[in-house]
Write a protein that holds these residues in place. Structure first.
Motif, short mmCIF file in Angstrom:
data_model
loop_
_atom_site.label_atom_id
_atom_site.label_comp_id
_atom_site.label_asym_id
_atom_site.label_seq_id
_atom_site.Cartn_x
_atom_site.Cartn_y
_atom_site.Cartn_z
N UNK A 189 12.28 98.64 66.12
CA UNK A 189 12.24 98.21 67.52
C UNK A 189 12.62 96.73 67.63
N UNK A 190 12.01 95.90 66.80
CA UNK A 190 12.28 94.46 66.85
C UNK A 190 13.73 94.17 66.51
N UNK A 191 14.27 94.85 65.49
CA UNK A 191 15.66 94.64 65.10
C UNK A 191 16.61 95.00 66.24
N UNK A 192 16.36 96.15 66.89
CA UNK A 192 17.23 96.59 67.98
C UNK A 192 17.14 95.64 69.18
N UNK A 195 18.91 92.38 68.41
CA UNK A 195 20.35 92.58 68.45
C UNK A 195 20.85 92.59 69.89
N UNK A 196 20.15 93.30 70.78
CA UNK A 196 20.56 93.35 72.18
C UNK A 196 20.39 91.99 72.86
N UNK A 197 19.35 91.24 72.49
CA UNK A 197 19.14 89.91 73.06
C UNK A 197 20.30 88.99 72.67
N UNK A 198 20.74 89.07 71.43
CA UNK A 198 21.89 88.28 71.00
C UNK A 198 23.16 88.71 71.74
N UNK A 199 23.31 90.02 71.94
CA UNK A 199 24.47 90.51 72.70
C UNK A 199 24.49 89.91 74.10
N UNK A 200 23.32 89.89 74.75
CA UNK A 200 23.26 89.37 76.12
C UNK A 200 23.65 87.90 76.19
N UNK A 204 30.18 86.79 77.39
CA UNK A 204 30.54 85.79 78.41
C UNK A 204 29.85 85.99 79.75
N UNK A 205 29.68 87.24 80.18
CA UNK A 205 29.07 87.49 81.49
C UNK A 205 27.60 87.85 81.41
N UNK A 206 27.03 87.72 80.20
CA UNK A 206 25.61 88.00 80.03
C UNK A 206 25.26 89.46 79.99
N UNK A 207 26.29 90.33 79.96
CA UNK A 207 26.05 91.76 79.92
C UNK A 207 26.45 92.29 78.55
N UNK A 208 25.58 93.05 77.88
CA UNK A 208 25.93 93.57 76.56
C UNK A 208 27.20 94.40 76.62
N UNK A 209 28.04 94.30 75.59
CA UNK A 209 29.25 95.10 75.59
C UNK A 209 28.93 96.58 75.55
#
Length: 222
Positions: A189-192, A195-200, A204-209
């Motif tokens: 859970x923490x890893x996922x 990962x999503x927090x880094x994506x955000x 560039x637009x703050x939305x995960x790809x």
């Protein structure tokens, strides 16, 4: 003694006081001459760094006794806990090689305080192979070791809070296998989430790809 005190930036009186308190090992004697070496200078600089970080002389004396007797410094500091991490035994020279000149007395004192490093006889023990490798990689990429250690302290605070959260879940809703069975699930859970927090933050637009668009050749044919 005068030369050692000058190099360490302290007075001879302070040096004698440290000797009386057992904070400094005795010098090597040759007849009437007392020889102090690099290990004495490193110990004095470490004492200074520990004092600057708020440690008391009594606490530093306990650390010094641990060094002399080969006891685990982590035990003295109350920082050793059961762990699934793999510890790594290192000589001081090997530790210096890992961090390319970043093993200063201040950084060493910080690592000891955090419990990343302990002492066993004449060797140093890093509590985690993974943390050692990641820390060394960050230093090689240009991040100062002092910054890595400060970040580690902040990450630990968040990790402690996450561990408490998952243990509260187990306490309120017992799971098969108990808390240990929850360990791999909690880590996933923490890893996922990380990962999503880094994506955000990296997007560039703050939305995960989203998913990559399908290739024309992959479209189903009628």
């Amino acid at each position: 003694m005068e030369e050692l005190a000058e190099k360490a930036g302290i007075t001879v009186r302070t040096l004698r006081f440290y000797r009386e308190r057992g904070l400094l090992p005795p010098p090597r004697r040759a007849g009437r001459i007392a020889w102090y070496g690099d290990q004495h200078l490193a110990r004095l600089r470490t004492i200074t760094a520990l004092l600057e970080r708020g440690h008391t002389l009594n606490g530093i004396a306990d650390l010094a006794k641990a060094f002399e007797s080969g006891r685990d410094v982590g035990t003295v500091l109350g920082l050793t806990e059961p762990t699934e991490e793999t510890p790594v035994r290192l000589t001081p020279e090997e530790l210096a090689d890992h961090f390319e000149g970043e093993v200063t007395p201040e950084n060493l004192a910080n690592a000891l305080s955090l419990g990343y490093l302990t002492v066993d006889g004449g060797e140093l023990v890093h509590i985690s192979r993974r943390l050692l490798d990641v820390s060394a990689a960050l230093v090689r990429r240009g991040v100062p070791l002092s910054v890595v250690l400060d970040a580690g302290q902040r990450v630990r605070a968040h990790a402690d809070a996450l561990a408490e959260l998952f243990l509260e879940i187990v306490a309120e809703h017992p799971v098969t296998g108990g808390a240990e069975a929850l360990r791999p699930l909690a880590k996933s859970v923490v890893d996922a989430e990380l990962s999503m927090a880094l994506d955000r933050r990296l997007s560039p637009d703050g939305v995960p790809p989203g998913p990559a668009p399908a290739d024309e050749n992959d479209q189903p044919r009628s």
